[in-house]
Enzyme design. Structure first.
Site, PDB file in Angstrom:
ATOM      1  N   ASN A  62       3.774   7.468  -3.855  1.00  0.00           N
ATOM      2  CA  ASN A  62       4.928   6.622  -4.173  1.00  0.00           C
ATOM      3  C   ASN A  62       5.175   6.383  -5.654  1.00  0.00           C
ATOM      4  OD1 ASN A  62       5.700   6.377  -1.553  1.00  0.00           O
ATOM      5  ND2 ASN A  62       4.863   4.329  -1.237  1.00  0.00           N
ATOM      6  N   GLU A 126      10.906  12.036  -1.885  1.00  0.00           N
ATOM      7  CA  GLU A 126      11.344  11.182  -0.777  1.00  0.00           C
ATOM      8  C   GLU A 126      12.462  10.286  -1.311  1.00  0.00           C
ATOM      9  OE1 GLU A 126       8.588   8.807   2.153  1.00  0.00           O
ATOM     10  OE2 GLU A 126       9.023   7.511   0.454  1.00  0.00           O
ATOM     11  N   TRP A 216      -1.036  -3.491   8.914  1.00  0.00           N
ATOM     12  CA  TRP A 216      -0.468  -2.425   8.077  1.00  0.00           C
ATOM     13  C   TRP A 216      -1.505  -1.985   7.048  1.00  0.00           C
ATOM     14  CZ3 TRP A 216       0.716  -3.254   2.699  1.00  0.00           C
ATOM     15  CH2 TRP A 216       1.137  -2.060   2.059  1.00  0.00           C
ATOM     16  N   ARG A 247       7.982  -3.018   8.764  1.00  0.00           N
ATOM     17  CA  ARG A 247       7.361  -1.822   9.330  1.00  0.00           C
ATOM     18  C   ARG A 247       7.858  -1.584  10.745  1.00  0.00           C
ATOM     19  NH1 ARG A 247       6.791  -0.623   5.069  1.00  0.00           N
ATOM     20  NH2 ARG A 247       5.025  -0.073   3.804  1.00  0.00           N
ATOM     21  N   ASP A 349       5.088  12.192   9.515  1.00  0.00           N
ATOM     22  CA  ASP A 349       5.104  11.004   8.664  1.00  0.00           C
ATOM     23  C   ASP A 349       4.128   9.953   9.216  1.00  0.00           C
ATOM     24  OD1 ASP A 349       6.080   9.339   6.568  1.00  0.00           O
ATOM     25  OD2 ASP A 349       7.381   8.306   7.994  1.00  0.00           O
ATOM     26  N   HIS A 386       1.003  -2.584  -4.368  1.00  0.00           N
ATOM     27  CA  HIS A 386       2.258  -2.199  -3.693  1.00  0.00           C
ATOM     28  C   HIS A 386       3.348  -3.143  -4.198  1.00  0.00           C
ATOM     29  CE1 HIS A 386       4.945  -0.824  -0.484  1.00  0.00           C
ATOM     30  NE2 HIS A 386       4.046   0.073  -0.098  1.00  0.00           N
ATOM     31  N   SER A 433      -0.875   4.610  -4.488  1.00  0.00           N
ATOM     32  CA  SER A 433      -2.139   5.360  -4.497  1.00  0.00           C
ATOM     33  C   SER A 433      -2.361   6.042  -5.843  1.00  0.00           C
ATOM     34  CB  SER A 433      -2.133   6.401  -3.371  1.00  0.00           C
ATOM     35  OG  SER A 433      -1.047   7.294  -3.514  1.00  0.00           O
TER      36      SER A 433
HETATM   37  O1  SFD Z   1       4.130   4.115   2.840  1.00  0.00           O
HETATM   38  C1  SFD Z   1     -15.831  -2.716  -0.996  1.00  0.00           C
HETATM   39  N1  SFD Z   1      -0.149   2.860   0.071  1.00  0.00           N
HETATM   40  C2  SFD Z   1       0.697   3.880  -0.358  1.00  0.00           C
HETATM   41  N2  SFD Z   1       0.597   4.506  -1.547  1.00  0.00           N
HETATM   42  C3  SFD Z   1       1.291   5.670  -1.806  1.00  0.00           C
HETATM   43  O2  SFD Z   1       1.188   6.235  -2.901  1.00  0.00           O
HETATM   44  N3  SFD Z   1       2.080   6.233  -0.830  1.00  0.00           N
HETATM   45  C4  SFD Z   1       2.266   5.642   0.398  1.00  0.00           C
HETATM   46  O3  SFD Z   1       2.917   6.204   1.275  1.00  0.00           O
HETATM   47  C5  SFD Z   1       1.682   4.338   0.592  1.00  0.00           C
HETATM   48  N4  SFD Z   1       1.866   3.593   1.791  1.00  0.00           N
HETATM   49  C6  SFD Z   1       0.716   3.064   2.350  1.00  0.00           C
HETATM   50  C7  SFD Z   1      -0.295   2.616   1.469  1.00  0.00           C
HETATM   51  C8  SFD Z   1      -1.427   2.008   2.036  1.00  0.00           C
HETATM   52  C9  SFD Z   1      -1.530   1.902   3.440  1.00  0.00           C
HETATM   53  C10 SFD Z   1      -2.731   1.232   4.022  1.00  0.00           C
HETATM   54  C11 SFD Z   1      -0.533   2.400   4.278  1.00  0.00           C
HETATM   55  C12 SFD Z   1       0.586   2.992   3.733  1.00  0.00           C
HETATM   56  C13 SFD Z   1      -0.656   2.317   5.771  1.00  0.00           C
HETATM   57  C14 SFD Z   1      -0.847   2.057  -0.953  1.00  0.00           C
HETATM   58  C15 SFD Z   1      -2.133   2.656  -1.512  1.00  0.00           C
HETATM   59  O4  SFD Z   1      -2.933   3.145  -0.508  1.00  0.00           O
HETATM   60  C16 SFD Z   1      -2.873   1.589  -2.350  1.00  0.00           C
HETATM   61  O5  SFD Z   1      -1.969   1.175  -3.352  1.00  0.00           O
HETATM   62  C17 SFD Z   1      -4.175   2.064  -3.005  1.00  0.00           C
HETATM   63  O6  SFD Z   1      -5.023   2.664  -2.077  1.00  0.00           O
HETATM   64  C18 SFD Z   1      -4.904   0.898  -3.694  1.00  0.00           C
HETATM   65  O7  SFD Z   1      -6.094   1.378  -4.267  1.00  0.00           O
HETATM   66  P1  SFD Z   1      -7.421   0.433  -4.476  1.00  0.00           P
HETATM   67  O8  SFD Z   1      -8.476   1.306  -5.023  1.00  0.00           O
HETATM   68  O9  SFD Z   1      -7.027  -0.787  -5.199  1.00  0.00           O
HETATM   69  O10 SFD Z   1      -7.791  -0.024  -2.976  1.00  0.00           O
HETATM   70  P2  SFD Z   1      -8.419   0.868  -1.781  1.00  0.00           P
HETATM   71  O11 SFD Z   1      -7.964   2.277  -1.877  1.00  0.00           O
HETATM   72  O12 SFD Z   1      -8.078   0.155  -0.512  1.00  0.00           O
HETATM   73  O13 SFD Z   1      -9.996   0.833  -2.027  1.00  0.00           O
HETATM   74  C19 SFD Z   1     -10.772  -0.332  -1.857  1.00  0.00           C
HETATM   75  C20 SFD Z   1     -12.229   0.098  -1.833  1.00  0.00           C
HETATM   76  O14 SFD Z   1     -13.085  -1.030  -1.924  1.00  0.00           O
HETATM   77  C21 SFD Z   1     -14.109  -0.934  -0.944  1.00  0.00           C
HETATM   78  N5  SFD Z   1     -14.583  -2.299  -0.698  1.00  0.00           N
HETATM   79  N6  SFD Z   1     -16.896  -2.043  -1.499  1.00  0.00           N
HETATM   80  C22 SFD Z   1     -18.034  -2.732  -1.689  1.00  0.00           C
HETATM   81  N7  SFD Z   1     -18.166  -4.061  -1.389  1.00  0.00           N
HETATM   82  C23 SFD Z   1     -17.119  -4.763  -0.871  1.00  0.00           C
HETATM   83  N8  SFD Z   1     -17.266  -6.065  -0.587  1.00  0.00           N
HETATM   84  C24 SFD Z   1     -15.885  -4.083  -0.658  1.00  0.00           C
HETATM   85  N9  SFD Z   1     -14.671  -4.449  -0.161  1.00  0.00           N
HETATM   86  C25 SFD Z   1     -13.885  -3.354  -0.200  1.00  0.00           C
HETATM   87  C26 SFD Z   1     -13.422  -0.239   0.220  1.00  0.00           C
HETATM   88  O15 SFD Z   1     -14.334   0.320   1.135  1.00  0.00           O
HETATM   89  C27 SFD Z   1     -12.648   0.825  -0.542  1.00  0.00           C
HETATM   90  O16 SFD Z   1     -13.474   1.894  -0.884  1.00  0.00           O
HETATM   91  S1  SFD Z   1       3.402   3.041   2.220  1.00  0.00           S
HETATM   92  O17 SFD Z   1       3.287   1.952   3.146  1.00  0.00           O
HETATM   93  O18 SFD Z   1       4.047   2.644   1.009  1.00  0.00           O
HETATM   94  P1  AMP Z   2       7.415   1.822   2.340  1.00  0.00           P
HETATM   95  O1  AMP Z   2       7.255   2.883   3.370  1.00  0.00           O
HETATM   96  O2  AMP Z   2       8.285   0.682   2.771  1.00  0.00           O
HETATM   97  O3  AMP Z   2       6.122   1.375   1.730  1.00  0.00           O
HETATM   98  O4  AMP Z   2       8.233   2.477   1.145  1.00  0.00           O
HETATM   99  C1  AMP Z   2       7.752   3.534   0.375  1.00  0.00           C
HETATM  100  C2  AMP Z   2       8.465   3.507  -0.943  1.00  0.00           C
HETATM  101  O5  AMP Z   2       9.874   3.530  -0.761  1.00  0.00           O
HETATM  102  C3  AMP Z   2       8.207   2.276  -1.783  1.00  0.00           C
HETATM  103  O6  AMP Z   2       8.242   2.695  -3.135  1.00  0.00           O
HETATM  104  C4  AMP Z   2       9.365   1.372  -1.461  1.00  0.00           C
HETATM  105  O7  AMP Z   2       9.627   0.445  -2.487  1.00  0.00           O
HETATM  106  C5  AMP Z   2      10.489   2.373  -1.301  1.00  0.00           C
HETATM  107  N1  AMP Z   2      11.529   1.943  -0.349  1.00  0.00           N
HETATM  108  C6  AMP Z   2      11.390   1.750   0.981  1.00  0.00           C
HETATM  109  N2  AMP Z   2      12.546   1.386   1.549  1.00  0.00           N
HETATM  110  C7  AMP Z   2      13.466   1.357   0.558  1.00  0.00           C
HETATM  111  C8  AMP Z   2      14.858   1.048   0.501  1.00  0.00           C
HETATM  112  N3  AMP Z   2      15.550   0.698   1.592  1.00  0.00           N
HETATM  113  N4  AMP Z   2      15.466   1.112  -0.707  1.00  0.00           N
HETATM  114  C9  AMP Z   2      14.784   1.453  -1.818  1.00  0.00           C
HETATM  115  N5  AMP Z   2      13.470   1.759  -1.820  1.00  0.00           N
HETATM  116  C10 AMP Z   2      12.821   1.707  -0.657  1.00  0.00           C
END
Ligand code: SFD
Ligand code: AMP
Length: 624
Positions: A62, A126, A216, A247, A349, A386, A433
C-alpha cells in the site's frame, strides 16, 4: 516461585518483534553491525516466517511512491497522509519513510516477491500509491532475508517479551519468557528497537462464539510495543487515534481492491450511495473533508450515518463492478474472458490475505460477479502503520525535522537508546507493510549510530531482574495454589483466567469508550466511568492465573491490552472535540475545534510515581 531457568543474553542491538519493521531493522542492522563488529539479536513471540500482521500474506503493497517513474513526489504523499489524518501528522516522519520506501519494495522484488506487471513491465497499481502483488508468501520472503542477514543463532523465536530493563534514563534491555520451555530470558543491550506491532482485541470484536478471535488485524498483537515503551517511561502520541477499518462483514476481507482497482460502489439497502447522498456532510469537516481523497474516517462516517438512520445493511456492489469492467472489454467473447479473469482476481485478493473471507463467500453461496456482499465498520484497533496513528513519540530525521521534533537520533523515543518502528512509532500513518519495513531500516541504522557513540554496556540491576521474574511468573503460582479449591479450572474465587479478564476489558471499552455496541460514540461521563472500571480491573490483574505457558502469555497479553486501553481513554478524554467522527464520536463535543485542538495529544506514564501526564504538542508543518 516456579523453577524456571534464567537465560541471559548480552548483545549490542536488541530488536523486539519479528514483523515487517523488525525484518527491515534486521537487514539494515546486520549490514552496519558487520562493518563495526557489533552483535544484533532479534526476539519474536512467534515464528518469523508467519508472525505479525502479514502472517497470512497480503494482496497489495500500500505504499509505493514510484519516484523513478516521476508520477508522484514524496511531498504529494505527505500531503495525502496529512489530509487523511485530519491534519494531525508528523510530516517529517512521513516524509522520511516516503523517500526511502521504494528501495524497500525493490528489495522485496529482488528477494522473490511476485509483483504484478503490465504488458510494458510496469507495476500494476491498485490505486495511486498501492501496487498489486501475489502475496500469499509475502512474510516468508521478507523473513527469509532477515534471517539470512542475522543468522539463526541470533534469533530467538517463541519468546514473549514483557518488561523493559532500564539503567537510569537509558534503556538496558528486556525480559520475557519462552512460550514453549520453562525459561525466563534476560536480554541486556546497548540499544533496543521496539517493533512488536499494534494492539488487537482491546475492544470487543464483532465476532463471537465459534468466530471468536477473528479480527481484521492480527489477534496476536496485543499492545506489547505500547506497554514496553510506556513502562520504560517513553512519551506516547495519538493514543486517541484508533483505526476502524470498513471491511467485508464477519470475514474482514479488505475493501481497497474493490474501491480502487475494481472501482466498485458501496450502497445501502435501499440502493442509495452514501458517498453521493451525504456529500454535504463533508463541508462540516473542511478543509480535510472537502479535499481529495476523502479521509478514511469520513468515508466510514458517511456509511455510519446511513446505518444509524436504519438504512443498513451496506453492500459492496461487487456484481455491478465486475459486470461493468467485463462489459467494457469488447465483444461477448472478450467480456467472458475478462469476467473469468476478474473472478480469479477477486478470489485471490482474499486468498492472499484474508482466507476466512473466501471461506465465508463459499459458505454463504456468494459469487461476487452475481451477488453483492455486506461491508461494515469493524471494531477499533491500535495501529500506527495503517490509517490510525497511535505509537511512541519519536525523534525525527536531522535534515528535515524541526527542533521541537528532534532530540538527536532518528526514531529514538524519549528514552535514551530506545528506538521504535512500524506500529510502535506514532503520528506517521500510512506506512503499511512496505513503509514499516523501511522505517525499521531507518531506525536500525540510527540505533547502530547510537551504539557507536554510546558504546558502553548499561548496568542491569540483578535484584530488579529477580523481582520482574517473580512478578511475570506469578500467574502460574496463583493457579497452582488455588486451582484445587474449585472443581472448575476456570472459575475460582481466588483468581481470574486471562480469557475472562479479556472479556471484562472488552466490555468496558465497548460500552464506555465507543465500541461497536455504542456505535463508536462516547462522552466525558462515560469515559470517566470507564476509567474507574479500568482501575478495578487493574487491581484484579494481580489475580490473573495461568495453568500453562500458553496461558501465561495470554495473561501478559491482556495486561498489555489493559494499559493500551487506559492510554486511549485518557487521550479521548483530554481531546475536547470530535476530529475523526468515523473513528470515534465525542457526543458532548460533536464539532472539530481547529483553534484549540489542532495539536498532538501526547501522554506519559512516570515509572517513579505511577502517574499519567497529558501533554499538548504543536503541529509543525514542513510543507505548505
Ligand atoms: O489491505 C512480539 N496491512 C497492509 N499493508 C500493505 O502494505 N498492504 C495491505 O494490503 C495491507 N492490508 C492489511 C494489512 C495488515 C493486515 C493484518 C491485513 C491487511 C489483514 C498492514 C501491514 O501489515 C502493517 O502495516 C505492518 O505489518 C506493520 O508492521 P510491524 O512490524 O509494525 O507489525 P507486525 O508486522 O504485525 O509485526 C509485529 C511483530 O511483533 C511480534 N510480537 N514479539 C515478542 N514479544 C512480544 N510481546 C510480541 N508481541 C508481538 C509479532 O510476533 C510480530 O513478529 S489492508 O487491509 O490495507
Ligand atoms: P484497505 O483495503 O481499506 O486497507 O485499503 C487499502 C488502501 O486503499 C489504503 O491505502 C486505503 O487508504 C486505500 N483506500 C481504500 N478505499 C479507498 C477509497 N474508497 N478511496 C481512497 N482510498 C481508498
Amino acid at each position: 516461585m516456579p523453577n524456571f531457568e534464567t537465560v541471559e543474553v548480552t548483545t549490542d542491538l536488541l530488536i523486539l518483534g519479528g514483523g515487517m519493521a523488525a525484518c527491515g531493522a534486521a537487514v539494515e542492522a546486520a549490514y552496519w553491525a558487520k562493518k563495526h563488529g557489533l552483535k544484533v539479536t532479534l526476539v519474536d513471540k512467534a515464528a518469523m516466517d508467519r508472525s505479525g500482521a502479514v502472517a497470512m500474506g497480503l494482496s497489495a503493497i500500500n505504499q509505493y511512491i514510484g519516484l523513478k517513474d516521476g508520477a508522484n513526489t514524496v511531498e504529494d504523499y505527505v500531503r495525502y497522509v496529512r489530509n487523511d489524518l485530519m491534519g494531525i501528522t508528523r510530516e517529517d516522519l512521513v516524509y522520511d519513510i516516503a523517500r526511502h520506501v521504494d528501495s524497500t519494495v525493490h528489495l522485496f522484488e529482488k528477494w522473490g516477491l511476485p509483483i504484478w506487471k503490465d504488458e510494458q513491465g510496469n507495476y500494476v497499481h491498485e490505486g495511486r500509491w498501492q501496487i498489486m502483488i501475489n502475496g500469499e508468501s509475502y512474510k516468508v520472503v521478507v523473513a527469509e532475508a532477515a534471517k539470512n542477514a542475522l543468522g539463526t543463532d541470533n534469533i530467538y523465536e517463541r519468546v514473549f517479551i514483557v518488561e523493559p530493563l532500564l539503567d537510569g534514563d537509558r534503556i538496558a534491555g528486556a525480559v520475557g519468557f519462552s512460550v514453549r520451555e520453562e525459561k525466563f530470558y534476560v536480554f541486556k543491550a546497548k540499544a533496543v528497537l521496539a517493533a512488536m506491532g499494534g494492539a488487537v482485541h482491546v475492544f470487543k470484536p464483532r465476532s463471537s462464539g465459534e468466530g471468536l478471535g477473528r479480527a481484521w488485524y492480527p489477534p496476536w498483537n496485543s499492545g506489547s510495543s505500547f506497554y514496553f515503551t510506556a513502562k520504560a517511561g517513553a512519551e506516547q502520541t495519538c493514543q486517541e487515534v484508533r483505526f476502524i477499518p470498513v471491511r467485508f462483514k464477519d470475514g474482514y476481507g479488505p475493501v481497497g481492491a474493490w474501491f480502487l482497482l475494481f472501482k466498485s460502489r458501496a450502497t445501502n439497502a435501499l440502493g442509495g450511495e452514501y458517498m453521493v447522498e451525504r456529500a454535504d456532510e463533508l463541508e462540516k469537516w473542511a478543509p480535510y473533508g472537502t479535499s481529495k481523497p476523502i479521509p478514511a474516517n469520513l468515508r466510514n462516517w458517511l456509511g455510519m450515518l446511513d446505518v444509524m438512520e436504519g438504512k443498513g445493511p451496506i453492500y459492496m456492489r461487487t456484481e455491478e463492478a465486475i459486470q461493468k469492467i467485463a462489459a467494457s472489454a469488447g465483444d461477448e467473447k472478450a467480456a467472458k474472458k475478462k469476467l473469468r479473469e476478474l473472478e480469479a482476481e477477486a478470489w485471490e485478493d482474499f486468498l492472499d490475505m484474508t482466507i476466512s473471507q473466501a471461506i465465508l463467500w463459499a459458505g454463504q453461496n456468494i459469487a461476487p460477479e452475481e451477488k453483492p456482499s455486506e461491508i461494515a465498520a469493524a471494531e477499533p484497533y491500535f495501529i500506527g502503520s495503517h490509517s490510525g496513528a497511535s505509537g511512541a513519540w519519536v525523534s525525527g530525521p536531522e535534515d528535515i525535522a524541526p527542533p521541537e521534533y528532534n532530540w538527536g537520533y532518528n526514531r529514538m523515543a524519549t528514552i535514551k537508546g530506545l528506538f521504535c518502528a512500524g506500529d510502535a512509532s506514532g503520528a506517521s500513518s500510512h506506512k503499511f507493510s512496505s513503509g514499516s519495513h523501511a522505517e525499521g531500516r531507518i531506525a536500525a541504522k540510527s540505533a547502530i549510530r547510537f551504539i557507536l557513540e554510546n558504546n558502553t554496556q548499561p548496568n542491569v540491576d540483578s535484584a530488579k531482574v529477580e523481582e520482574l521474574k517473580a512478578t511475570i511468573l506469578k500467574p502460574l503460582e496463583t493457579y497452582e495454589k488455588f486451582a484445587p479449591m474449585s472443581s472448575d479450572p476456570n472459575i475460582n474465587p481466588n483468581f481470574i483466567k486471562p480469557k475472562d479478564f479479556m472479556f471484562r476489558l472488552q466490555k468496558i471499552m465497548d460500552e464506555y469508550a465507543g465500541g461497536v455496541s455504542a456505535q463508536f460514540s462516547t462522552n466525558q461521563h462515560l469515559l470517566e466511568r470507564g476509567l474507574e472500571l479500568l482501575e478495578f480491573l487493574k487491581e484484579d490483574s494481580e489475580k490473573l492465573a495461568a495453568s500453562n505457558l500458553h496461558e501465561l502469555m495470554r495473561c501478559w497479553e491482556n495486561v498489555q491490552r489493559m494499559w493500551q486501553a487506559e492510554a486511549h481513554v485518557r487521550s479521548i478524554l483530554f481531546r475536547e472535540e470530535t476530529r475523526w467522527p468515523g473513528y470515534y464520536f465525542r457526543a458532548d463535543k460533536p464539532n472539530m475545534d481547529e483553534a484549540n485542538w489542532k495539536v498532538f495529544v501526547n501522554c506519559k506514564w512516570d515509572p517513579n510515581t505511577g502517574e499519567w501526564e497529558m501533554i499538548k504538542r504543536p503541529i509543525i508543518s514542513i510543507l505548505d
